[in-house]
Motif scaffolding. Structure first.
Motif, PDB file in Angstrom:
ATOM      1  N   VAL A 100       0.874  -1.166   0.000  1.00  0.00           N
ATOM      2  CA  VAL A 100       0.000   0.000   0.000  1.00  0.00           C
ATOM      3  C   VAL A 100       0.917   1.223   0.000  1.00  0.00           C
ATOM      4  CG1 VAL A 100      -1.820   1.248   1.203  1.00  0.00           C
ATOM      5  CG2 VAL A 100      -1.747  -1.248   1.318  1.00  0.00           C
ATOM      6  N   ALA A 101       0.731   2.098  -0.979  1.00  0.00           N
ATOM      7  CA  ALA A 101       1.610   3.253  -1.139  1.00  0.00           C
ATOM      8  C   ALA A 101       0.876   4.551  -0.857  1.00  0.00           C
ATOM      9  CB  ALA A 101       2.177   3.283  -2.550  1.00  0.00           C
ATOM     10  N   THR A 102       1.605   5.486  -0.276  1.00  0.00           N
ATOM     11  CA  THR A 102       1.145   6.861  -0.085  1.00  0.00           C
ATOM     12  C   THR A 102       2.256   7.750  -0.644  1.00  0.00           C
ATOM     13  OG1 THR A 102       2.149   7.182   2.089  1.00  0.00           O
ATOM     14  CG2 THR A 102      -0.041   6.175   2.034  1.00  0.00           C
ATOM     15  N   PRO A 103       2.077   9.056  -0.660  1.00  0.00           N
ATOM     16  CA  PRO A 103       3.160   9.919  -1.160  1.00  0.00           C
ATOM     17  C   PRO A 103       4.438   9.854  -0.304  1.00  0.00           C
ATOM     18  CG  PRO A 103       1.092  11.103  -1.181  1.00  0.00           C
ATOM     19  CD  PRO A 103       0.830   9.801  -0.478  1.00  0.00           C
ATOM     20  N   ASN A 104       4.322   9.411   0.950  1.00  0.00           N
ATOM     21  CA  ASN A 104       5.474   9.410   1.846  1.00  0.00           C
ATOM     22  C   ASN A 104       6.071   8.038   2.115  1.00  0.00           C
ATOM     23  OD1 ASN A 104       5.356  12.255   2.386  1.00  0.00           O
ATOM     24  ND2 ASN A 104       3.525  11.821   3.582  1.00  0.00           N
ATOM     25  N   VAL A 105       5.263   6.988   2.072  1.00  0.00           N
ATOM     26  CA  VAL A 105       5.747   5.657   2.439  1.00  0.00           C
ATOM     27  C   VAL A 105       5.118   4.581   1.560  1.00  0.00           C
ATOM     28  CG1 VAL A 105       6.171   6.227   4.866  1.00  0.00           C
ATOM     29  CG2 VAL A 105       3.951   5.334   4.195  1.00  0.00           C
ATOM     30  N   VAL A 106       5.794   3.435   1.528  1.00  0.00           N
ATOM     31  CA  VAL A 106       5.240   2.220   0.947  1.00  0.00           C
ATOM     32  C   VAL A 106       5.264   1.183   2.059  1.00  0.00           C
ATOM     33  CG1 VAL A 106       5.513   0.406  -0.773  1.00  0.00           C
ATOM     34  CG2 VAL A 106       6.069   2.767  -1.364  1.00  0.00           C
ATOM     35  N   VAL A 107       4.102   0.646   2.393  1.00  0.00           N
ATOM     36  CA  VAL A 107       3.995  -0.335   3.467  1.00  0.00           C
ATOM     37  C   VAL A 107       3.681  -1.696   2.855  1.00  0.00           C
ATOM     38  CG1 VAL A 107       2.736  -0.976   5.559  1.00  0.00           C
ATOM     39  CG2 VAL A 107       3.212   1.422   5.094  1.00  0.00           C
ATOM     40  N   SER A 108       4.505  -2.685   3.199  1.00  0.00           N
ATOM     41  CA  SER A 108       4.285  -4.063   2.756  1.00  0.00           C
ATOM     42  C   SER A 108       3.890  -4.894   3.962  1.00  0.00           C
ATOM     43  CB  SER A 108       5.555  -4.641   2.142  1.00  0.00           C
ATOM     44  OG  SER A 108       5.951  -3.891   1.031  1.00  0.00           O
TER      45      SER A 108
END
Length: 116
Positions: free
Chosen positions: A24-32
């Motif tokens: 799941v990606a946002t402008p600041n982080v990618v969380v796996s």
């Protein structure tokens, strides 16, 4: 901040989460996020990736400490048996604490839904 039981420490574990986990990606982080089928009642573990593209050593360490604090806050509410890797994007260097907290917590929640 995070107990050893709540940290991903082996490189193989990092690679497994990044390769097989739901992203799941946002402008600041990618969380796996990946669910551990072998140990569903084990504590949730967090790992953090902050590359040199994010900034200098001071900036990277500041972000890593912020992510550890966020993970510590999330441990109270998260389900057990998940491995989570948070990768910082260059925009995270200018993000505020509330923005990072919201991005990581929302991404984690969406990742758990996808991984279930």
């Amino acid at each position: 901040m995070l107990a050893r039981a709540n940290r991903i420490v082996r490189g193989d574990d990092y690679r497994a989460v990044v390769r097989r986990g739901r992203r799941v990606a946002t402008p600041n982080v990618v969380v796996s996020v990946v669910r551990r089928a072998v140990e569903p009642d084990a504590p949730t573990r967090f790992g953090f990736i902050v590359a040199k593209t994010v900034g200098n050593a001071v900036t990277r360490n500041l972000l890593r400490r912020r992510f550890k604090g966020i993970a510590h806050e999330l441990l109270v509410t998260v389900p057990t048996g998940h491995d989570v890797v948070v990768r910082a994007l260059p925009a995270a260097a200018q993000a505020t604490w509330p923005t990072l907290l919201e991005d990581v917590s929302r991404s984690f929640a969406r990742g758990v839904e996808k991984a279930a």
